[in-house]
Structures are given as C-alpha cells and as structure tokens.
Design a protein around this motif. Structure first.
Motif, PDB file in Angstrom:
ATOM      1  N   ALA A  13      -6.801  10.653   0.955  1.00  0.00           N
ATOM      2  CA  ALA A  13      -7.986  10.618   1.810  1.00  0.00           C
ATOM      3  C   ALA A  13      -8.200   9.206   2.349  1.00  0.00           C
ATOM      4  O   ALA A  13      -7.842   8.228   1.695  1.00  0.00           O
ATOM      5  CB  ALA A  13      -9.201  11.049   1.005  1.00  0.00           C
ATOM      6  N   PRO A  14      -8.802   9.090   3.525  1.00  0.00           N
ATOM      7  CA  PRO A  14      -9.116   7.764   4.066  1.00  0.00           C
ATOM      8  C   PRO A  14      -9.960   6.926   3.109  1.00  0.00           C
ATOM      9  O   PRO A  14      -9.799   5.719   3.013  1.00  0.00           O
ATOM     10  CB  PRO A  14      -9.882   8.078   5.353  1.00  0.00           C
ATOM     11  N   LEU A  33       0.850  -1.189   0.000  1.00  0.00           N
ATOM     12  CA  LEU A  33       0.000   0.000   0.000  1.00  0.00           C
ATOM     13  C   LEU A  33       0.884   1.236   0.000  1.00  0.00           C
ATOM     14  O   LEU A  33       1.740   1.393   0.867  1.00  0.00           O
ATOM     15  CB  LEU A  33      -0.914  -0.006   1.230  1.00  0.00           C
ATOM     16  N   GLN A  34       0.696   2.082  -0.990  1.00  0.00           N
ATOM     17  CA  GLN A  34       1.440   3.340  -1.090  1.00  0.00           C
ATOM     18  C   GLN A  34       0.566   4.459  -0.543  1.00  0.00           C
ATOM     19  O   GLN A  34      -0.539   4.663  -1.011  1.00  0.00           O
ATOM     20  CB  GLN A  34       1.773   3.649  -2.559  1.00  0.00           C
ATOM     21  N   LYS A  67     -10.446   2.194  -0.276  1.00  0.00           N
ATOM     22  CA  LYS A  67     -10.796   1.669  -1.602  1.00  0.00           C
ATOM     23  C   LYS A  67      -9.648   0.839  -2.168  1.00  0.00           C
ATOM     24  O   LYS A  67      -9.859  -0.211  -2.762  1.00  0.00           O
ATOM     25  CB  LYS A  67     -11.149   2.831  -2.538  1.00  0.00           C
ATOM     26  N   LYS A  68      -8.405   1.308  -1.985  1.00  0.00           N
ATOM     27  CA  LYS A  68      -7.242   0.546  -2.451  1.00  0.00           C
ATOM     28  C   LYS A  68      -7.168  -0.808  -1.751  1.00  0.00           C
ATOM     29  O   LYS A  68      -6.872  -1.824  -2.372  1.00  0.00           O
ATOM     30  CB  LYS A  68      -5.946   1.322  -2.192  1.00  0.00           C
ATOM     31  N   ILE A  80      -9.377  -6.238   2.353  1.00  0.00           N
ATOM     32  CA  ILE A  80     -10.554  -6.105   3.203  1.00  0.00           C
ATOM     33  C   ILE A  80     -11.806  -6.331   2.375  1.00  0.00           C
ATOM     34  O   ILE A  80     -11.788  -6.182   1.155  1.00  0.00           O
ATOM     35  CB  ILE A  80     -10.613  -4.719   3.899  1.00  0.00           C
ATOM     36  N   GLU A  81     -12.892  -6.691   3.054  1.00  0.00           N
ATOM     37  CA  GLU A  81     -14.154  -6.962   2.376  1.00  0.00           C
ATOM     38  C   GLU A  81     -14.948  -5.689   2.109  1.00  0.00           C
ATOM     39  O   GLU A  81     -15.574  -5.547   1.072  1.00  0.00           O
ATOM     40  CB  GLU A  81     -15.019  -7.910   3.229  1.00  0.00           C
ATOM     41  N   ASN A  82     -14.941  -4.759   3.075  1.00  0.00           N
ATOM     42  CA  ASN A  82     -15.803  -3.592   2.996  1.00  0.00           C
ATOM     43  C   ASN A  82     -14.989  -2.325   3.246  1.00  0.00           C
ATOM     44  O   ASN A  82     -14.509  -2.099   4.359  1.00  0.00           O
ATOM     45  CB  ASN A  82     -16.923  -3.729   4.036  1.00  0.00           C
TER      46      ASN A  82
END
Length: 166
Positions: free
Chosen positions: A108-109, A101-102, A114-115, A122-124
C-alpha cells in the motif's frame, strides 16, 4: 416425562450455562469456588513496565535534544573549514540519508511512505502517501528494489518507484 418438561429442563440448563459463561467472562464472583484472581498482580507488573518505558522515552528524548547541538557544531566546523579553503558549502554530504526500498506485490502507498519516513528519507509520510494516491501515480507502484536518498524530492521518488518518465 413429556416434551414440554424436557424442553424446559434444556432451556434452564442453557440459561445456567450462559450465566456462568458471562460471569467468568466479566470476572464476577457469584459464589463459585475459583482460583484467586491475579488481576492486581498483572496491574502492578504492567505499571512497572509502563514506568520503565517512560524512563526510556525520556532518556531517548534527551539524546535527541543533544543530537541537534552536536550536528550544529559539526556543521559550523565544516563551514569554517570551507571558508578557510575558500569553498562554499551548500549541503554537507553527511546529511544525505540513503536506503534501498523494497516494493512487493500488493504493498500500500501508506506502507511505502512509512518505510521512507522510518529510513530518514522523507520528513512526513502523509505527504508521500497523498502524492502516491494521486491519480497520476495510484496503482502504478512497480515491484523491485530502489536506491533512494534524502536529497531526492517527493516527486522524483514517486516517479522512480512508479516507473513514470522523469
């Protein structure tokens, strides 16, 4: 000519120009010679593209429905092998997704969540976004690259990418 006549002529020209601009904007035929509208041709092209996209979606949905069956068969085979070897299988290692993860300045969170969802970690994404909006983590995302896997909890991921103590 006096001033009022020039002013009236200018206003008339403005009104005619505005009317023509509106007619062109809303594709109204007010008797002016124009090129033939290709609106129907565009609609037909877009409908064909939509049909093709719907077919591709249906095909992908079919593949997704078949994939869990294959995964179940593989899991059953793994469990059978483990029973044969008198070992217990809690979670097959093949089910753990890993990604880098970059995080960059100003991200934004929502984008982080979303990434993670797109990477299969993650599922959600909404749950992660809400966690990162928590005052404990908000405005604490640390710039950098992070190795994250799907076996980590949301809390562990949040602590890792915000630099909070474990």
């Amino acid at each position: 000519m006096n001033k009022s006549a020039i002013r009236a002529f200018g206003i008339a020209l403005f009104l005619v120009g505005a009317s023509l601009a509106l007619a062109a904007r809303f594709d109204l035929n007010i008797g002016l010679p124009t090129k033939a509208s290709s609106h129907t041709e565009n609609v037909e092209k877009l409908q064909k593209k939509l049909e093709q996209a719907n077919k591709e979606i249906a095909l992908l949905k079919g593949q997704v429905k078949q994939a869990p069956k294959e995964t179940t068969q593989k899991t059953d085979a793994t469990e059978t092998k483990a029973k044969d070897n008198h070992e217990s299988v809690d979670a097959p290692a093949a089910d753990v997704a890993t990604m880098t993860l970059q995080i960059y300045n100003g991200i934004a969170p929502y984008s982080v969540a979303k990434k993670l969802e797109d990477g299969g970690i993650i599922e959600n994404s909404v749950e992660m976004e809400l966690l990162l909006a928590n005052p404990k983590y908000s405005r604490s995302l640390q710039i950098g690259s992070y190795e994250i896997n799907s076996s980590m909890s949301l809390e562990e991921i949040a602590k890792l990418i915000t630099g909070k103590k474990q």
